[in-house]
Design a protein around this motif. Structure first.
Motif, PDB file in Angstrom:
ATOM      1  N   GLU A 148     -40.076 -12.123   7.691  1.00 54.59           N
ATOM      2  CA  GLU A 148     -40.026 -10.671   7.410  1.00 54.59           C
ATOM      3  C   GLU A 148     -39.442  -9.909   8.595  1.00 54.59           C
ATOM      4  N   ILE A 149     -39.929 -10.236   9.793  1.00 56.96           N
ATOM      5  CA  ILE A 149     -39.477  -9.509  10.998  1.00 56.96           C
ATOM      6  C   ILE A 149     -37.977  -9.710  11.221  1.00 56.96           C
ATOM      7  N   LEU A 150     -37.518 -10.936  11.064  1.00 57.17           N
ATOM      8  CA  LEU A 150     -36.099 -11.212  11.312  1.00 57.17           C
ATOM      9  C   LEU A 150     -35.216 -10.582  10.229  1.00 57.17           C
ATOM     10  N   ARG A 151     -35.655 -10.715   8.953  1.00 51.02           N
ATOM     11  CA  ARG A 151     -34.863 -10.146   7.852  1.00 51.02           C
ATOM     12  C   ARG A 151     -34.752  -8.620   7.976  1.00 51.02           C
ATOM     13  N   ALA A 152     -35.834  -7.989   8.453  1.00 47.79           N
ATOM     14  CA  ALA A 152     -35.819  -6.524   8.584  1.00 47.79           C
ATOM     15  C   ALA A 152     -34.719  -6.067   9.535  1.00 47.79           C
ATOM     16  N   GLN A 153     -34.247  -6.966  10.377  1.00 50.73           N
ATOM     17  CA  GLN A 153     -33.160  -6.611  11.304  1.00 50.73           C
ATOM     18  C   GLN A 153     -31.848  -7.249  10.858  1.00 50.73           C
ATOM     19  N   SER A 154     -31.733  -7.464   9.548  1.00 51.38           N
ATOM     20  CA  SER A 154     -30.489  -7.977   8.935  1.00 51.38           C
ATOM     21  C   SER A 154     -30.103  -9.375   9.384  1.00 51.38           C
ATOM     22  N   ILE A 155     -31.068 -10.167   9.805  1.00 51.34           N
ATOM     23  CA  ILE A 155     -30.749 -11.556  10.150  1.00 51.34           C
ATOM     24  C   ILE A 155     -30.853 -12.396   8.873  1.00 51.34           C
ATOM     25  N   ASP A 156     -29.884 -13.269   8.696  1.00 50.78           N
ATOM     26  CA  ASP A 156     -29.862 -14.139   7.516  1.00 50.78           C
ATOM     27  C   ASP A 156     -30.783 -15.337   7.817  1.00 50.78           C
ATOM     28  N   ILE A 203     -25.965 -12.710  12.370  1.00 50.64           N
ATOM     29  CA  ILE A 203     -26.833 -13.734  12.968  1.00 50.64           C
ATOM     30  C   ILE A 203     -27.518 -14.545  11.872  1.00 50.64           C
ATOM     31  N   LYS A 204     -27.499 -15.876  12.073  1.00 50.98           N
ATOM     32  CA  LYS A 204     -28.092 -16.786  11.093  1.00 50.98           C
ATOM     33  C   LYS A 204     -29.284 -17.492  11.748  1.00 50.98           C
ATOM     34  N   ALA A 205     -30.415 -17.478  11.055  1.00 49.83           N
ATOM     35  CA  ALA A 205     -31.620 -18.129  11.625  1.00 49.83           C
ATOM     36  C   ALA A 205     -32.098 -19.241  10.704  1.00 49.83           C
ATOM     37  N   LEU A 206     -32.619 -20.288  11.310  1.00 45.70           N
ATOM     38  CA  LEU A 206     -33.230 -21.384  10.552  1.00 45.70           C
ATOM     39  C   LEU A 206     -34.669 -21.531  11.040  1.00 45.70           C
ATOM     40  N   LEU A 207     -35.627 -21.400  10.113  1.00 45.88           N
ATOM     41  CA  LEU A 207     -37.041 -21.555  10.489  1.00 45.88           C
ATOM     42  C   LEU A 207     -37.583 -22.810   9.809  1.00 45.88           C
TER      43      LEU A 207
END
Ligand code: NAI
Length: 403
Positions: A20-28, A6-10
């Motif tokens: 931090e929350i998203l990265r902790a669940q292996s989201i790029d 999963i790739k996220a753009l903030l």
């Protein structure tokens, strides 16, 4: 676990806790401080599954059309006007926000203002800034034992009631909906009754037709002589000209106003309003909810909603989607399908499931007039086939699978 990385753009400097929350669940996660424009989003949204914005990035249908892989949008703020939420729904994208992350911040500011108005702090501070030392107890009061009237006993109003009671105030509220009183707060039958009995009246209603100019010249006349008015809800609720007159004639003894009918987009140095230079009036530039804690709460709340949707399909906090919140099952796969709410589609999906001989562990369907959102937990061996066949149905909008 999703079937692909999963790739996220903030965008727009979202609080780092979200990353931090998203990265902790292996989201790029990619973070940008600027807002997205129609042109820049064309490139930036390529391959993005999770999009986080604040209030400046406009997510129109045109932008959504550029992002076929987008699964979900998070508005890291209170409102969602910047997103075409109905176009997002028809693309199978839930939109999340954090409507109550700053509730406490507003309630705290208002309770502090009640004390400051009662002690004429703003006026005395302004005088002392000019070098004038005016020490007097005249017309200054404790708030203990005074009556607070809250108009709109929702999230903020009810928090304020608790804080005010802790200060020893008597609290009444008026709401158009039946609300359970907390502590010793008591409802009044009418707004007029509340205005007549209160020493302080504080507004915590949404902007609707029924709240527009709710406080007019006539209603101000009903308020007690020497009472105070506070508005940290929406600028359209109070007629500021009428309020200015009530203050100048000393019918009211003070006011605290955080919201205005017209508010500038960014910082300006010449903001005009009818309450300027009236003694004992606290004016603040819509900062009721603006605290570090609220920003962090927004980051945590929205990032958590995004994660829950990505990881198990939960949509219960979405503003534009049928609500589903089904705990994930072990030892099975989860197929999630968003489809147009047209007759026969459910029968087609159940037909496919029964043709492949799937063993259903759990199943949940929620619908609104436009779409249906179906979650099926079934055995691992057939989940990919079910997903492929369901996504090929003409009414299907989006189908994915969780392992
Ligand atoms: P809420 O939705 O939890 O509560 C609003 C309450 O007002 C509800 O109980 C509703 O039944 C009641 N209501 C609606 N129309 C009414 C009417 N005509 N008369 C009496 N009651 C009525 O909303 P919440 O979160 O408590 O927010 C209240 C207001 O505060 C909103 O306008 C919101 O935009 C504003 N707000 C302002 C902030 C600031 O920075 N100053 C920050 C956050 C919210």
């Amino acid at each position: 676990m999703p079937e692909f990385p999963i790739k996220a753009l903030l965008l727009e400097n979202i609080h780092p806790v979200a990353e931090e929350i998203l990265r902790a669940q292996s989201i790029d996660v990619k973070c940008l401080s600027k807002a997205g424009s129609k042109e820049s989003l064309k490139e930036e949204l390529k391959g993005v599954h999770v999009l986080g914005i604040r209030s400046k990035t406009q997510i129109t249908k045109e932008v959504l059309d550029l992002a076929p892989e987008l699964l979900v949008v998070g508005c890291f703020c209170i409102g969602t006007n910047q997103v075409d939420i109905s176009a997002a729904r028809l693309k199978g994208c839930p939109v999340f926000n954090a409507p109550y992350a700053n509730t406490r911040s507003v309630a705290e500011l208002v309770v502090a203002e009640i004390v400051m108005l009662s002690r004429k702090v703003a006026h005395r501070s302004a005088l002392l800034h000019q070098g004038r030392w005016e020490k007097s107890a005249s017309a200054c009061f404790e708030v203990r034992g005074k009556t607070l009237g809250i108009v709109g006993y929702g999230h903020i109003g009810s928090q304020l009631g608790i804080l005010a009671e802790d200060l020893g105030m008597r609290v009444f509220y008026y709401d158009i909906a039946a609300k359970m009183p907390i502590g010793n707060c008591r409802p009044t039958e009418t707004l007029e009754e509340l205005l007549k009995l209160s020493d302080f009246v504080s507004f915590h209603v949404p902007e609707t037709e029924s709240t527009k100019n709710m406080i007019s010249h006539d209603r101000l006349k009903l308020m007690k002589k020497g009472s105070y008015l506070l508005n940290a809800s929406r600028g359209s609720v109070v007629d500021l000209e009428a309020l200015a007159n009530a203050l100048k004639s000393r019918h009211l003894e003070g006011a605290a106003i955080d919201v205005f009918p017209e508010e500038p987009e960014g910082s300006v140095s010449e903001f005009k309003n009818p309450l300027q230079n009236i003694p004992n009036v606290i004016l603040t530039p819509h900062i009721g909810g603006s605290t570090e804690e609220a920003q962090k709460n927004i980051g945590v709340e929205v990032a958590t909603s995004l994660l829950q949707f990505v990881a198990n399909g939960s949509s219960s906090m979405a503003v534009n989607f049928p609500k589903v919140d089904l705990p994930i099952q072990s030892d099975c796969h989860r197929v999630l399908n968003v489809h147009k709410n047209v007759p026969g589609v459910l029968a087609e999906i159940t037909g496919i499931i029964s043709e492949v001989g799937a063993n259903i562990e759990s199943q949940y369907l929620a619908t609104d007039p436009a779409i249906g959102y179906l979650i099926v937990d079934l055995d691992k061996a057939v989940s990919a086939e079910v997903k492929n066949r369901v996504s090929a149905l003409p009414a299907s909008i989006k189908t994915r699978i969780l392992f």
